[in-house]
Write an enzyme that holds these catalytic residues in place. Structure first.
Site, PDB file in Angstrom:
ATOM      1  N   CYS A  22       0.807  -1.228   0.000  1.00 26.19           N
ATOM      2  CA  CYS A  22       0.000   0.000   0.000  1.00 26.19           C
ATOM      3  C   CYS A  22       0.837   1.274   0.000  1.00 26.19           C
ATOM      4  CB  CYS A  22      -0.969   0.000   1.177  1.00 26.19           C
ATOM      5  SG  CYS A  22      -2.257  -1.249   1.000  1.00 26.19           S
ATOM      6  N   HIS A  72     -11.963   9.645  -9.907  1.00 28.14           N
ATOM      7  CA  HIS A  72     -10.851   9.688 -10.860  1.00 28.14           C
ATOM      8  C   HIS A  72      -9.799  10.730 -10.485  1.00 28.14           C
ATOM      9  CE1 HIS A  72     -13.427   7.071 -13.189  1.00 28.14           C
ATOM     10  NE2 HIS A  72     -12.330   6.683 -13.818  1.00 28.14           N
ATOM     11  N   GLU A 136     -13.043   0.222   0.714  1.00 31.18           N
ATOM     12  CA  GLU A 136     -11.833   0.348  -0.089  1.00 31.18           C
ATOM     13  C   GLU A 136     -11.733  -0.834  -1.049  1.00 31.18           C
ATOM     14  OE1 GLU A 136      -7.972   2.173   1.438  1.00 31.18           O
ATOM     15  OE2 GLU A 136      -7.598   0.018   1.527  1.00 31.18           O
TER      16      GLU A 136
END
Length: 150
Positions: A22, A72, A136
């Site tokens: 991550c 985005h 997530e």
């Protein structure tokens, strides 16, 4: 009565201090669920009669105040100087600078704090935001809840 509206958006992030994958630039198909409480509106002839709030209005407000900004985009922690500086070199890149690391927990809290101001009682039905759940991944999410003191 509780009602919940679900929206989806795509965004990139990284967790700079993470000891595993991550810490790298990556993205997610986030899902946000917005849960509101309130009384059912009882106003004959009103478009919201029989509802706590029209689900399309829940969606429109969330898109205008949060989702369209994050969709985005790359969600970057202001203290992650290497990434912030790099993204600044990309002309027209959609970057959202945050005051905290963009973990699911922090994003859920940021979303709750921002949207709490948006969903207010307009029909005398005690409408208020109770929870924001931010997925997530399909298997990992964080819930930001209204505190008992509110």
């Amino acid at each position: 009565m509780l009602i919940t509206r679900r929206l989806e958006f795509d965004a990139g992030h990284r967790i700079p201090d993470h000891k595993s994958q991550c810490r790298h630039l990556h993205g997610h198909r986030y899902v946000i669920e917005i849960t509101l409480s309130g009384d059912i509106i009882n106003k004959a002839g009103d478009a919201a009669n029989g509802m706590v709030m029209d689900f399309s209005q829940v969606k429109d407000l969330a898109k205008q105040r949060l989702v369209d900004e994050w969709d985005h985009a790359f969600l970057a922690f202001a203290g992650d100087k290497a990434i912030v500086d790099f993204l600044a070199t990309l002309p027209g890149h959609k970057t959202v600078i945050l005051d905290r690391v963009p973990t699911a927990e922090n994003l859920a809290r940021l979303a709750f704090d921002r949207l709490d101001k948006v969903y207010r009682d307009t029909y005398g039905n005690h409408l208020r935001l109770e929870q924001v759940r931010l997925y997530e991944t399909p298997n990992c999410w964080a819930d930001a809840l209204r505190s008992a003191a509110d």
